[in-house]
Design a protein around this motif. Structure first.
Motif, PDB file in Angstrom:
ATOM      1  N   GLU B  56       0.842  -1.198   0.000  1.00 10.38           N
ATOM      2  CA  GLU B  56       0.000   0.000   0.000  1.00 10.38           C
ATOM      3  C   GLU B  56       0.884   1.257   0.000  1.00 10.38           C
ATOM      4  OE1 GLU B  56      -3.503   0.320   0.240  1.00 10.38           O
ATOM      5  OE2 GLU B  56      -3.316  -1.735  -0.487  1.00 10.38           O
ATOM      6  N   VAL B 341      -0.285   8.572  -5.844  1.00  7.63           N
ATOM      7  CA  VAL B 341      -0.580   9.653  -4.902  1.00  7.63           C
ATOM      8  C   VAL B 341       0.186  10.892  -5.342  1.00  7.63           C
ATOM      9  CG1 VAL B 341      -0.410  10.420  -2.505  1.00  7.63           C
ATOM     10  CG2 VAL B 341      -0.851   8.011  -3.019  1.00  7.63           C
ATOM     11  N   LEU B 347      -3.416  16.798  -0.410  1.00  7.45           N
ATOM     12  CA  LEU B 347      -3.108  15.497   0.205  1.00  7.45           C
ATOM     13  C   LEU B 347      -3.665  15.400   1.626  1.00  7.45           C
ATOM     14  CD1 LEU B 347      -1.521  12.820  -0.258  1.00  7.45           C
ATOM     15  CD2 LEU B 347       0.403  13.903   0.873  1.00  7.45           C
ATOM     16  N   GLN B 350      -7.558  15.122   1.163  1.00 12.67           N
ATOM     17  CA  GLN B 350      -8.074  14.017   0.345  1.00 12.67           C
ATOM     18  C   GLN B 350      -7.535  12.654   0.759  1.00 12.67           C
ATOM     19  OE1 GLN B 350      -7.360  15.104  -3.729  1.00 12.67           O
ATOM     20  NE2 GLN B 350      -8.952  16.666  -3.724  1.00 12.67           N
ATOM     21  N   ASN B 351      -6.375  12.644   1.372  1.00 13.40           N
ATOM     22  CA  ASN B 351      -5.780  11.360   1.733  1.00 13.40           C
ATOM     23  C   ASN B 351      -5.187  11.433   3.146  1.00 13.40           C
ATOM     24  OD1 ASN B 351      -4.870   8.758   1.452  1.00 13.40           O
ATOM     25  ND2 ASN B 351      -4.000   9.084  -0.577  1.00 13.40           N
ATOM     26  N   GLU B 353      -5.403   9.523   5.682  1.00 14.69           N
ATOM     27  CA  GLU B 353      -4.806   8.303   6.252  1.00 14.69           C
ATOM     28  C   GLU B 353      -3.331   8.219   5.880  1.00 14.69           C
ATOM     29  OE1 GLU B 353      -7.476   8.039   4.166  1.00 14.69           O
ATOM     30  OE2 GLU B 353      -9.049   7.882   5.693  1.00 14.69           O
ATOM     31  N   LEU B 354      -3.057   8.523   4.598  1.00 16.90           N
ATOM     32  CA  LEU B 354      -1.665   8.456   4.152  1.00 16.90           C
ATOM     33  C   LEU B 354      -0.848   9.566   4.831  1.00 16.90           C
ATOM     34  CD1 LEU B 354      -0.172   7.570   0.828  1.00 16.90           C
ATOM     35  CD2 LEU B 354       0.502   9.751   1.754  1.00 16.90           C
TER      36      LEU B 354
END
Lengths: 194, 509
Positions: B56, B341, B347, B350-351, B353-354
């Protein structure tokens, strides 16, 4: 990445003519009283010999050649205008910058001392390159195992100065380990003989 | 306190067993790389990029980040014990660290470095936690002109701050930008510099360039610079510093944390500059500056704290602006793009978790490093004895076989070898490879931003100066571009009496 003083210090013993490595204990005694400035100067001295103006000029000419070539190709792609650019406009701008920097380097940077001279030790990377190129050529024909084995043997025995015994044992283990990882475990399609 | 929710959720991400495992793998590899002089973190990350394909994105970046800041820890060990900095950012640690080792205080030096690194790293993560979302929300207003100016400034700073010839660094950057244009034109779809090759029609992959320039180039260069066998002391005792040592170093650790954090954020900054600046600051502040270079604990604690703080904070411009601050961050940028990504202001929203997973993994990674570096120092000392003659073919084979797994194509392997030759020759002729890779990853963003901006301004490039942020950034760009010229003129005037000491080191020490 610029070579760290570690590299230069580490490599100095052999780079300067292939003499026997100095005893670290002996080196340690020598550096006991060095100030940071003296130590930095010593690292500087231990670097490989600097190349002359000719090498710097040659590298600038290569840059210039690439830049001019890219300018010609960019123009042939079409430049357009800033509000209606053709595919060649952006590479044209970069190529021009490259040509300008190449000319600057050719005129003013010839006497810089940051380029390194090719020495007898430079045959090592050349040999390394030949083995790598041979491996790339042979892999699709006979798989990776035999070329990898030969590469390991040449790098360890002839470039690294390992004993024959350790060379053969480690090379065999390395190839078997890579076979196990890439072929058996990861099941990749790497060309393999067995 | 709503903003803390995603932060807390980030801990849930990093505490997943897989992520914890990869964090551990990353910091262990990083420490090993730091310990072994030769390959740096950039080369290691480049070589290991293909291994991140099957995991991932958050897991991959957690591991690669661990390699980066783990290397800052590992580099200290050889600096202190052998006078050989395993990593460029540990160069100044040699000055006092090695002297402490000669006085039988190697354990104390390593202990102080580890504690300083932990505190510096942790302080920077806390700073990152609070500052990154603010920078990201500010950057949401950025349009193409601002990105144009920011990308140009980023490339220029990385090129001009790097050691060696500035003109050569700029040439490397121009080559990187040129390589980024290979393939189809992003607006018209027409082929550029493909020479009829179908394999080049989609452009050159970032991974073969990174693996070749950094990985194989470095391996070939090291073949020439064969390392002498390291002989480290077999035993290092007393790694826990005394209360007196800690008291003496505490100020340096505090200052190093702050200095490192801010220098890491700046484009072109990073761990090496931070450690040098910290050493210079501690020496200037000291009541007895003559102690420096003779085993002053502050001379080890300050730089080691600063380099870890900077390594951590350099993630801020990458994750929030999409602008890598240095070559290693450029590799991280490429790794994120490979994973689908796009780093940038969106970021965080929108992301999350990352974003928070990666940020929070650094807390865990730093704890792991502290746990490992103090009690396990003896094991790392033994690893120093692994011979370069064995490591070189192993890393070369990992590079070639790893390159094949990118697209199962021999073309990629061939590209790696070609860029390996270019990387080796660049090092031989004094061209920094960092600006090339950085410019390559920013190339597409820069071109699309320039062209969109010119469309916005109807082809009038003066439009860049009509927007406050882009105008400010461009003014800074011009000032930075002129700085080497001004310094060179000033240096020529007082060139008489110059010594053999490298100017950068001399002025910073």
């Amino acid at each position: 990445m610029k070579g760290t003083p570690a590299e230069s210090a580490g490599g100095s013993a052999t780079a300067s003519g292939g003499g026997a490595p100095r005893d670290p204990a002996e080196s340690a005694v020598e550096v006991d009283d060095l100030t940071p400035e003296q130590l930095a100067a010593q690292w500087e001295e231990e670097k490989p010999p600097a190349a002359g103006a000719l090498a710097n000029a040659a590298s600038s000419l290569v840059v210039l050649g690439v830049g001019i070539g890219a300018v010609i190709l960019s123009v042939s792609m079409g430049l357009g205008t800033p509000d209606k650019p053709q595919p060649g406009l952006w590479p044209f701008v970069i190529s021009l910058v490259m040509v300008a920097l190449g000319v600057f380097q050719l005129i003013l940077g010839r006497h810089n001392r940051d380029a390194e001279k090719f020495t007898r030790m430079s045959t090592a990377p050349l040999t390394g390159l030949v083995t790598l190129a041979a491996m790339v050529a042979l892999m699709p024909l006979i798989g990776f195992e035999l070329p990898a084995l030969v590469l390991c043997i040449i790098w360890m025995r002839f470039l690294g100065g390992e004993t024959w015994r350790s060379t053969l044992v480690v090379s065999a283990v390395v190839v078997i380990a890579f076979y196990a990882i890439f072929v058996l475990a990861l099941n990749t399609s790497i060309p393999h003989l067995f | 306190m709503d903003f803390l929710n995603p932060v807390i959720n980030g801990f849930a991400v990093v505490l997943e067993p897989t992520n914890l495992l990869y964090c551990l793998i990353g910091v262990v590899i990083g420490m090993l790389i730091g310990v072994l002089p030769g390959l740096g973190p950039a080369a290691t990350i480049a070589i290991l990029l293909p291994l991140t394909y099957n995991v991932e994105p958050v897991t991959a970046i957690i591991m690669l980040a661990g390699i980066f800041y783990g290397a800052q820890y590992g580099g200290t060990i050889t600096s202190v014990l052998l006078r050989l900095p395993g990593e460029a950012s540990s160069v100044v640690t040699v000055f006092d660290g090695y002297q402490m080792a000669k006085q039988g205080r190697a354990g104390t030096a390593l202990g102080l470095a580890s504690i300083g690194s932990f505190i510096g790293g942790t302080a920077a993560i806390i700073g990152l936690t609070f500052l990154a979302p603010i920078v990201a929300s500010f950057a949401l207003d950025f349009g193409p002109p601002e990105y144009t100016a920011l990308a140009m400034l980023g490339i220029l700073l990385v090129a001009t701050i790097s050691s060696g010839s500035k003109a050569k660094a700029l040439i490397a950057a121009a080559l990187g930008l040129l390589l980024a244009t290979v393939g189809r034109d992003i607006f018209t779809g027409e082929s550029r510099f493909t020479f009829g090759s179908l394999q080049l029609a989609d452009g050159i992959d970032f991974v073969p360039i990174a693996m070749g320039i950094f990985g194989l180039g470095e391996i070939l260069y090291n073949l020439e610079e064969r390392h002498r066998a390291a002989k480290a002391p077999s035993k290092v005792a007393n790694v826990w510093p005394s209360r007196q040592d800690l008291k003496q170093a505490s100020g340096a650790i505090g200052r190093g944390s702050v200095l490192g954090f801010f220098l890491g954020i700046l484009p072109g900054g990073g761990a090496t500059i931070a450690s040098m600046a910290s050493y210079a600051m501690e020496k200037k502040r000291a009541k007895q500056p003559e102690r420096f270079g003779k085993g002053a604990p502050e001379g080890v604690a300050g730089p080691e704290t600063a380099n870890n703080a900077a390594a951590t904070s350099s993630f801020i411009p990458l994750l929030t602006l999409g602008i890598p601050a240095n070559a290693t961050m450029a590799l991280m940028f490429g790794a994120l793009l490979i994973q689908g990504v796009t780093p940038g202001p969106q970021l965080v929203e929108q992301n999350p978790e990352l974003f928070w997973g990666v940020v929070n993994s650094m807390y865990i990674g730093n704890i792991l490093l502290l746990i490992m570096s103090l009690p396990l120092v003896g094991i790392f000392v033994k690893i120093l004895r692994v011979r370069a003659a064995i490591l070189a073919p192993v890393t070369a084979l990992i590079t070639l076989l790893g390159a094949y797994t990118i697209n199962n194509s021999m073309f990629d392997v061939t590209l790696v070898v070609v860029f390996g030759i270019i990387g080796y020759l660049m090092k031989k002729f004094g061209f920094e490879p960092g600006p090339l890779v950085l410019a390559f990853v920013l190339g597409e963003l820069l071109e699309s931003s320039v062209r969109r901006s010119l469309l916005m301004f109807g082809g009038d490039s003066v439009g860049f100066l009509g927007r406050p942020i882009s105008a400010t950034l461009l003014i800074i760009f011009v000032l930075v571009a002129l700085l080497p010229v001004i310094r060179s003129v000033a240096a020529k005037r007082k060139s008489t009496g110059a010594t053999a000491v490298t100017p950068e080191i001399k002025e910073k020490v």
